[in-house]
Scaffold this active site. Structure first.
Site, short mmCIF file in Angstrom:
data_model
loop_
_atom_site.label_atom_id
_atom_site.label_comp_id
_atom_site.label_asym_id
_atom_site.label_seq_id
_atom_site.Cartn_x
_atom_site.Cartn_y
_atom_site.Cartn_z
N SER A 123 1.05 -1.61 0.09
CA SER A 123 -0.02 -0.07 0.16
C SER A 123 0.68 1.23 0.26
O SER A 123 0.09 2.23 -0.11
CB SER A 123 -0.70 0.20 1.71
OG SER A 123 -1.90 -1.12 1.09
N LYS A 154 0.28 3.33 -2.73
CA LYS A 154 -1.40 4.34 -2.97
C LYS A 154 -0.42 6.10 -3.37
O LYS A 154 -0.96 6.11 -3.99
CB LYS A 154 -1.95 4.07 -1.78
CG LYS A 154 -2.65 2.38 -2.34
CD LYS A 154 -3.08 2.03 -0.91
CE LYS A 154 -3.81 1.29 -1.21
NZ LYS A 154 -4.35 0.28 0.09
N TYR A 158 -3.94 -2.45 -9.98
CA TYR A 158 -3.74 -2.10 -8.47
C TYR A 158 -2.05 -3.32 -8.04
O TYR A 158 -1.33 -3.13 -7.82
CB TYR A 158 -4.13 -2.17 -8.63
CG TYR A 158 -4.54 -2.18 -6.76
CD1 TYR A 158 -4.33 -1.33 -6.36
CD2 TYR A 158 -4.41 -3.47 -6.36
CE1 TYR A 158 -4.56 -1.47 -4.76
CE2 TYR A 158 -5.09 -3.25 -4.09
CZ TYR A 158 -4.28 -2.25 -3.75
OH TYR A 158 -4.85 -2.29 -2.68
N TYR A 189 -4.05 3.92 8.41
CA TYR A 189 -5.56 3.30 8.11
C TYR A 189 -6.32 3.36 9.23
O TYR A 189 -6.03 5.08 9.72
CB TYR A 189 -5.79 1.99 8.03
CG TYR A 189 -4.86 1.00 6.78
CD1 TYR A 189 -5.35 1.78 5.34
CD2 TYR A 189 -4.17 0.48 7.24
CE1 TYR A 189 -4.60 1.33 4.19
CE2 TYR A 189 -3.55 0.68 6.02
CZ TYR A 189 -3.64 0.45 4.95
OH TYR A 189 -2.63 -0.03 3.52
N VAL A 219 1.29 -4.34 3.70
CA VAL A 219 1.24 -5.42 5.08
C VAL A 219 2.49 -6.54 3.76
O VAL A 219 2.39 -7.04 4.57
CB VAL A 219 -0.45 -6.14 4.10
CG1 VAL A 219 -1.58 -5.77 4.20
CG2 VAL A 219 -0.41 -6.45 2.73
N1 GLN Z 1 -2.14 -5.46 -1.80
C1 GLN Z 1 -3.07 -5.47 -0.81
C2 GLN Z 1 -4.09 -5.27 -0.78
O1 GLN Z 1 -4.77 -4.86 -1.77
C3 GLN Z 1 -2.52 -3.70 -0.25
C4 GLN Z 1 -3.13 -3.76 0.83
C5 GLN Z 1 -2.41 -2.81 2.87
O2 GLN Z 1 -0.70 -2.90 2.13
N2 GLN Z 1 -2.51 -2.79 3.36
O3 GLN Z 1 -5.03 -5.60 -0.24
#
Ligand code: GLN
Length: 305
Positions: free
Chosen positions: A61, A64, A189, A241, A259
């Site tokens: 993420s 993003k 993505y 988050y 993650v």
């Molecule tokens: N690729 C992961 C997902 O879409 C990214 C989520 C994350 O890093 N929180 O679930």
């Protein structure tokens, strides 16, 4: 500085025991729960590191932030934020209820999965390959690392199991937030999340934002200061988050987690910090990584508040 980083890593290693490596993307189970590393890039080009800073992990993420920057450059912020909000949520990063019940079916912000997928759909390019290539090239540029590439296994693994993201994306197609081909958007993505990095790379992304969109090593101005400001504001309120409030109180830096175990943090006008620690807490943030950043923030007085 390296002595300080070393001490902080040693003190916080014990916390890896309290978390778990992500398993909902099968390939991420291969991450080493015991790894913990940190890398600091200052705006005058000094670099410091400690612990398992050479560990490679997928950016997840943290990407993003990169796609948000590109979408704003392509469309302007007014258009981007007519599609995706900028409000913090108290729900999980992959929440479905949040999407259906809040903001008239618009994703709440660009840092949760729904918002990030919508953001990817706004990036210009003739074909998905071209869109991803732009994201990859931008990442290589701001990290100064031309060797960054996709981890194929992670990409295939997430693509094969990413049904939660698929449901978010199809829902957004039904409400008109996404207007192009859902599978193509998701492919980009999944690829952007699978870019493989080290905490040195993410510390450089942090330094680029700390320096208001100018790459510290080359002096090249890549994005307007205003775009950097917007992105840092969204990282501060939404980047961790539903733990963003606690993070603001205890650490007080714009940050983004993934993650894969990475956290990228920004100390404006001072430094970028990259942390890796694949053992995650329940909210999907590196459990020991947060402790490392808390100690570093206290020791160096990095809180922006
Ligand atoms: N690729 C992961 C997902 O879409 C990214 C989520 C994350 O890093 N929180 O679930």
């Amino acid at each position: 500085m390296e002595k300080l980083l070393d001490n902080i890593i040693q003190t916080n290693r014990k916390y890896v025991e309290e978390g778990e490596v992500a398993s909902y993307i099968p390939e991420l189970k291969k991450g080493n729960k015991n790894d913990l590393g940190v890398y600091v890039t200052t705006l005058n080009g000094e670099e410091f590191r400690a612990g398992d800073y050479e560990t490679r992990f997928t950016i997840q993420s943290i990407s993003k932030v990169i796609s948000l920057i590109i979408a704003i450059m392509d469309n302007g912020e007014d258009y981007v934020f007519s599609k995706v909000g900028v409000e913090h949520t108290a729900d999980a990063f992959n929440s479905i209820t949040n999407l259906e019940t809040k903001n008239l079916h618009r994703p709440s912000n660009p840092m949760i999965n729904a918002g990030a997928i919508a953001i990817v759909s706004l990036i210009k390019g003739r074909e998905p390959d071209e869109v991803f290539e732009r994201i990859l090239n931008f990442t290589r540029k701001i990290t100064g690392n031309d060797n960054i590439n996709i981890n194929r296994e992670a990409y295939i693994s997430e693509k094969a199991t990413g049904d939660r993201n698929r449901s978010l994306a199809y829902f957004m197609k039904s409400t008109g937030v996404i207007t192009n081909d859902v599978e193509k958007v998701l492919d980009v993505y999944f690829k952007q999340c699978s870019m493989e990095v080290t905490c040195k790379d993410i510390s450089r992304i942090g330094a680029f934002l700390a320096n208001d969109g100018v790459i510290p090593l080359t002096g090249e101005k890549v994005i307007p200061r205003e775009t950097a400001r917007i992105v840092k504001a969204i990282m501060t309120t939404c980047g961790m988050y539903d733990a963003s409030g606690e993070f603001a109180v205890n650490i007080g830096m714009p940050a983004k987690s993934g993650v894969g175990g990475g956290i990228m943090a920004v100390a404006p006008e001072k430094m970028g910090i990259g942390v890796v620690g694949p053992s995650l807490d329940k909210k999907g943030n590196s459990i020991a990584g947060i402790k490392v950043l808390a100690d570093l923030s206290k020791e160096l007085e990095l809180s922006i508040f």
